[in-house]
Design an enzyme around this catalytic site. Structure first.
Site, mmCIF file in Angstrom:
data_model
loop_
_atom_site.group_PDB
_atom_site.id
_atom_site.type_symbol
_atom_site.label_atom_id
_atom_site.label_comp_id
_atom_site.label_asym_id
_atom_site.label_seq_id
_atom_site.Cartn_x
_atom_site.Cartn_y
_atom_site.Cartn_z
ATOM 1 N N PRO A 228 0.835 -1.205 0.000
ATOM 2 C CA PRO A 228 0.000 0.000 0.000
ATOM 3 C C PRO A 228 0.870 1.255 0.000
ATOM 4 O O PRO A 228 1.839 1.343 0.753
ATOM 5 C CB PRO A 228 -0.789 -0.129 1.302
ATOM 6 C CG PRO A 228 -0.812 -1.594 1.601
ATOM 7 C CD PRO A 228 0.524 -2.097 1.134
ATOM 8 N N GLY B 138 0.940 4.552 4.119
ATOM 9 C CA GLY B 138 1.252 3.752 5.293
ATOM 10 C C GLY B 138 1.312 4.568 6.570
ATOM 11 O O GLY B 138 1.386 5.801 6.542
ATOM 12 N N GLY C 180 3.377 5.132 10.165
ATOM 13 C CA GLY C 180 4.618 4.935 10.891
ATOM 14 C C GLY C 180 4.383 4.993 12.390
ATOM 15 O O GLY C 180 3.558 5.774 12.870
ATOM 16 N N ASP D 31 4.562 0.460 9.714
ATOM 17 C CA ASP D 31 6.025 0.457 9.751
ATOM 18 C C ASP D 31 6.493 0.656 11.185
ATOM 19 O O ASP D 31 6.037 1.564 11.880
ATOM 20 C CB ASP D 31 6.563 1.591 8.870
ATOM 21 C CG ASP D 31 8.075 1.746 8.987
ATOM 22 O OD1 ASP D 31 8.793 1.107 8.205
ATOM 23 O OD2 ASP D 31 8.540 2.501 9.865
ATOM 24 N N TYR E 106 12.893 1.646 17.335
ATOM 25 C CA TYR E 106 11.799 2.485 17.837
ATOM 26 C C TYR E 106 11.287 2.008 19.194
ATOM 27 O O TYR E 106 10.644 2.764 19.910
ATOM 28 C CB TYR E 106 10.599 2.492 16.875
ATOM 29 C CG TYR E 106 10.858 3.025 15.497
ATOM 30 C CD1 TYR E 106 12.020 3.718 15.175
ATOM 31 C CD2 TYR E 106 9.915 2.838 14.488
ATOM 32 C CE1 TYR E 106 12.241 4.194 13.893
ATOM 33 C CE2 TYR E 106 10.124 3.313 13.207
ATOM 34 C CZ TYR E 106 11.286 3.984 12.911
ATOM 35 O OH TYR E 106 11.493 4.447 11.637
ATOM 36 N N LYS F 208 12.527 -3.153 11.027
ATOM 37 C CA LYS F 208 13.898 -2.888 10.574
ATOM 38 C C LYS F 208 14.941 -3.461 11.517
ATOM 39 O O LYS F 208 14.752 -3.481 12.731
ATOM 40 C CB LYS F 208 14.116 -1.373 10.447
ATOM 41 C CG LYS F 208 13.075 -0.659 9.621
ATOM 42 C CD LYS F 208 13.356 0.843 9.541
ATOM 43 C CE LYS F 208 12.149 1.608 9.057
ATOM 44 N NZ LYS F 208 11.105 1.719 10.084
ATOM 45 N N HIS G 15 18.007 -0.913 8.706
ATOM 46 C CA HIS G 15 17.600 0.425 9.134
ATOM 47 C C HIS G 15 18.507 1.525 8.597
ATOM 48 O O HIS G 15 18.042 2.586 8.185
ATOM 49 C CB HIS G 15 17.544 0.484 10.666
ATOM 50 C CG HIS G 15 16.671 1.578 11.196
ATOM 51 N ND1 HIS G 15 15.922 1.441 12.339
ATOM 52 C CD2 HIS G 15 16.420 2.829 10.743
ATOM 53 C CE1 HIS G 15 15.246 2.576 12.555
ATOM 54 N NE2 HIS G 15 15.552 3.418 11.605
ATOM 55 N N SER H 40 17.169 1.113 4.020
ATOM 56 C CA SER H 40 16.604 2.326 4.608
ATOM 57 C C SER H 40 17.719 3.334 4.854
ATOM 58 O O SER H 40 18.862 2.956 5.156
ATOM 59 C CB SER H 40 15.909 1.957 5.926
ATOM 60 O OG SER H 40 15.537 3.099 6.659
ATOM 61 N N ARG I 42 -6.482 13.849 12.672
ATOM 62 C CA ARG I 42 -5.352 13.958 11.740
ATOM 63 C C ARG I 42 -5.173 12.653 10.962
ATOM 64 O O ARG I 42 -4.816 12.669 9.788
ATOM 65 C CB ARG I 42 -4.084 14.301 12.537
ATOM 66 C CG ARG I 42 -2.901 14.759 11.704
ATOM 67 C CD ARG I 42 -3.126 16.079 11.007
ATOM 68 N NE ARG I 42 -3.455 17.177 11.875
ATOM 69 C CZ ARG I 42 -2.582 17.855 12.614
ATOM 70 N NH1 ARG I 42 -1.317 17.520 12.614
ATOM 71 N NH2 ARG I 42 -2.974 18.877 13.346
#
Length: 312
Positions: A22, A25, A27, A52, A57, A86, A119, A169, A269
């Site tokens: 798609p 996306g 995050g 993602d 993270y 990642k 990453h 990435s 949002r």
């Protein structure tokens, strides 16, 4: 005012035949764990079908819990959601790749991944410290491993059926070319900062020619100066077509052939970011003509994620 259409449901085919990704996306780089879980659930319920995350993270567990709760309702199936995570810099050594991958898979509560990305192209000293530094505060890089060594380990994950596609990435064109030339399984996706102030036309052209999907993070800029959403070209188009500046910029990204990730904790949002519609050709030309060039995140230069400080 432009009419609603199917732009938001655009999918981009992957070059290894493993399906399509798609374009629009969500995050999950959100510092608060509860907010991460709630926002991920809300994103899926708003219509997003690409998620993602990343080892770095520290949101994989919450994303996994959110998906599990949504899947249990029966309204959305696992097969409908494209999930990417990642490999962090400290796990670049080939023998560390599979354990890191399996740890991510476990946190996400999944049997397979749709996409696994390196990453950054920078290998850090292995160990439990995600940001290893010396006594002077300098990053300790791992000089004993090359990006291609790490890539070969990712190829094994695909061969074992645990991962449908792999990619890079926070890389420059040279690294993408190097890996693409040497890879047995070609990069399916290249993920990096891109927006009207950093369109990455040369890299996008290379990706198009080689069937690679370019996925943009920070597609709206970083709410920093110079502000992409306050650009007079963008605001004029938004007024003309009856959309918000954010919707205009997201539509531009999809129409020029890229995928993108947006991140927000605010339900209104989220709905706004999903409600994109096709822009007229003259609007696309005007945005393409913006001359401002600004990179907001220095990760591509150092392997360390972070905003570039700017004076007033």
């Amino acid at each position: 005012m432009i009419e609603a259409d199917n732009l938001r449901y655009t999918k981009l085919p992957l070059n290894n035949g493993s399906g399509a990704m798609p374009a629009l996306g969500f995050g999950t780089l959100i510092p608060d764990p509860v907010a991460t879980k709630n926002a991920t659930k809300a994103a899926l319920e708003s219509g997003f079908r690409a998620l993602d995350t990343a080892e770095r993270y520290q949101t994989e567990k919450e994303v996994g819990e959110a998906m599990e709760e949504v899947f249990k309702t029966g309204k959305i199936r696992r097969e409908e959601v494209f999930v990417a995570t990642k490999l962090w810099n400290t796990n670049h050594r080939p023998e560390l790749v599979k354990p890191a991958f399996e740890a991510s898979l476990k946190k996400l509560q999944l049997d397979y991944l749709d996409l696994y990305l390196i990453h950054t192209p920078y290998a850090f000293q292995p160990g439990d410290e995600p940001d290893p530094r010396d006594a002077n505060g300098n990053v300790i890089y791992d000089r004993e491993v090359k990006l291609l060594d790490t890539w070969r380990a990712l190829e094994e994950l695909v061969n074992e059926g645990k991962c449908k596609a792999i990619g890079l990435s926070d890389v420059g064109l040279e690294s993408v070319q190097e890996i693409f030339a040497a890879a047995t399984i070609k990069p399916a996706v290249v993920h990096l900062e891109s927006h009207p102030y950093l369109p990455e036309w040369e890299l996008l052209d290379y990706c198009r020619k080689n069937g690679i999907v370019l996925q943009a993070f920070a597609p709206l800029g970083h709410n920093s100066e110079p502000n992409v959403l306050a650009d007079p070209v963008v605001t004029a188009i938004a007024q003309r077509v009856g959309k918000t500046p954010a919707q205009v910029v997201l539509a531009w990204a999809i129409q020029r052939g890229t995928a993108l990730l947006t991140t927000t904790k605010t339900p209104s949002r989220l709905a706004e970011n999903f409600d994109v519609s096709t822009l007229p050709e003259d609007a696309m030309r005007e945005i393409n003509g913006i001359q401002t060039r600004t990179r907001f995140n220095s990760v591509v230069q150092t392997g360390v994620p972070g905003f570039i400080p700017r004076g007033k």
